[in-house]
Motif scaffolding. Structure first.
Motif, short mmCIF file in Angstrom:
data_model
loop_
_atom_site.label_atom_id
_atom_site.label_comp_id
_atom_site.label_asym_id
_atom_site.label_seq_id
_atom_site.Cartn_x
_atom_site.Cartn_y
_atom_site.Cartn_z
N PRO A 7 -7.31 2.70 -2.77
CA PRO A 7 -8.00 3.34 -3.89
C PRO A 7 -8.33 2.30 -4.94
O PRO A 7 -7.50 1.42 -5.23
N PHE A 9 -10.25 1.78 -8.80
CA PHE A 9 -10.95 2.29 -9.98
C PHE A 9 -11.11 1.15 -10.97
O PHE A 9 -10.12 0.66 -11.50
N GLY A 70 -9.69 10.57 -9.88
CA GLY A 70 -8.25 10.29 -9.87
C GLY A 70 -7.79 9.70 -8.54
O GLY A 70 -8.42 9.89 -7.50
N1 UDP Z 1 -6.62 4.21 -9.39
C1 UDP Z 1 -7.61 5.09 -8.93
N2 UDP Z 1 -8.05 6.07 -9.80
C2 UDP Z 1 -7.57 6.24 -11.07
C3 UDP Z 1 -6.55 5.35 -11.49
C4 UDP Z 1 -6.10 4.36 -10.64
O1 UDP Z 1 -8.07 4.99 -7.81
O2 UDP Z 1 -8.03 7.12 -11.77
C5 UDP Z 1 -6.14 3.16 -8.47
C6 UDP Z 1 -6.22 1.74 -9.03
O3 UDP Z 1 -7.47 1.16 -8.83
C7 UDP Z 1 -5.12 1.04 -8.26
C8 UDP Z 1 -4.10 2.13 -8.04
O4 UDP Z 1 -4.78 3.37 -8.21
O5 UDP Z 1 -5.57 0.56 -6.99
C9 UDP Z 1 -2.93 2.02 -8.99
O6 UDP Z 1 -3.41 2.00 -10.30
P1 UDP Z 1 -2.77 1.09 -11.43
O7 UDP Z 1 -2.47 -0.27 -10.89
O8 UDP Z 1 -3.67 1.16 -12.60
O9 UDP Z 1 -1.42 1.88 -11.71
P2 UDP Z 1 0.03 1.27 -11.98
O10 UDP Z 1 0.25 0.19 -10.97
O11 UDP Z 1 -0.01 0.76 -13.37
O12 UDP Z 1 0.92 2.45 -11.79
#
Ligand code: UDP
Ligand code: MG
Length: 318
Positions: A7, A9, A70
């Protein structure tokens, strides 16, 4: 074949690094694979990079959402598209170490159907964030019996599990818990959370909070039943108070204390409103589910040869 679901974003800076890390590693280990990027309505050049990578390597594909739906939507879109015998879901920012994939794959070859990568540490996070995460996982554990502490979305799933998840009819999903809820033979591995490769987290506090509330209510009806419990406690109070008042009345002491009455009114009033709010929340979730809206809308998919529209088109985020 192993499918990798990524995923993404607004991950423009990370796509190429992720492609390099994944293809390099899996080529080296001799694992047949495909990579499916799910662009969750990015407003930056993410899609452009995905298209380029897909054009250069036929094992790489991409899906682009019409807006930001999301991470859940992105994961489930990936799951519905993959062709592999098993699939691994991994973050685009390389916080989930790709080096772990061969180990997870080997466990799958030995018969595991779900390989969960658990966080050995939580990486660099603020104290408040840690406290919230702890409270959230505590509620989830006590109410739904799913131990999610240290759980992440970094998981390898067998075809059977992918099909089971794809068959779930609900729209409000929580991948991390659902992949445990479906069952199957599960094995765990641990990993250290690394700092993000580029950019900053794509989860705002508000987004995360909404996600947490929706996940808890998606797995337990306990909050609704809390109101019944509160009602019973207040009924018991009322009975005790009634008896005491009667005793006082017959022994000649009139009850006094205006402030007690006001306090009780406030307390009961706020509990009632809270109760209605909780019921309203579940009601709105039911409403959302029965609208049967899709979890995501796909705007484009690679290969896009049959379409002549401009690549790297924009989606609105949130
Ligand atoms: N992501 C997504 N949609 C969203 C938010 C995040 O596809 O609305 C993806 C983002 O690109 C990444 C993964 O989910 O590949 C985890 O996001 P992030 O690293 O921002 O989260 P954290 O590691 O801080 O929990
Ligand atoms: Mg991250």
């Amino acid at each position: 074949m192993l499918s990798v679901i990524v995923p993404a974003f607004n991950e423009g800076e990370n796509i190429n690094a992720a492609v390099k890390a994944l293809t390099g590693l899996l080529n080296e280990k001799g694992i047949a694979f495909e990579v499916v990027f799910a662009d969750d309505g990015s407003a930056d050049r993410t899609w452009e990079f995905i298209e380029k990578a897909a054009a250069a390597d036929s094992r790489i594909r991409g899906i682009k959402f019409s807006r930001n739906f999301g991470k859940e939507g992105a994961i489930f879109a990936g799951l519905s598209r993959v062709k592999g015998d098993c699939a691994v879901v991994i973050d685009c920012d390389l916080q989930h170490p790709p080096e772990l994939i061969p180990e997870m794959y080997a466990l799958w070859e030995q018969g595991a159907e779900v390989v969960e990568a658990r966080k050995a540490n939580r990486g660099r996070e603020s104290l408040i964030y840690k406290a919230f995460a702890k409270a959230f996982y505590g509620i989830m554990k006590s109410s739904s019996d799913l131990n999610l502490d240290g759980a992440s979305d970094f998981k390898l799933l067998d075809r059977k599990v992918i099909d089971a998840l794809n068959a779930l009819p609900e729209r409000l999903t929580f991948f991390r818990a659902l992949s445990a809820w479906v069952g199957f033979k599960t094995v765990q591995v641990e990993f250290e959370v690394k700092p993000r490769a580029f950019g900053k987290t794509k989860w705002s506090f508000k987004k995360l909070f909404k996600f947490a509330v929706s996940s808890v209510t998606g797995f337990t009806n306990l909050p609704m039943q809390l109101m019944t419990a509160a009602g019973l406690i207040f009924l018991a109070f009322a009975a005790a108070l009634g008896v005491q008042t009667l005793v006082n009345f017959f022994s000649g002491h009139a009850a006094e204390g205006f402030s007690t009455v006001v306090l009780l009114l406030l307390l009961i009033g706020s509990l009632l409103m809270l109760g209605l709010g909780i019921i309203g929340y579940y009601l709105s979730k039911i409403y959302e589910e029965i609208k049967f809206r899709p979890r995501y809308i796909i705007e484009r998919e690679t290969p896009t040869a049959d379409r002549s529209s401009n690549p790297g088109g924009e989606g609105n985020d949130d």
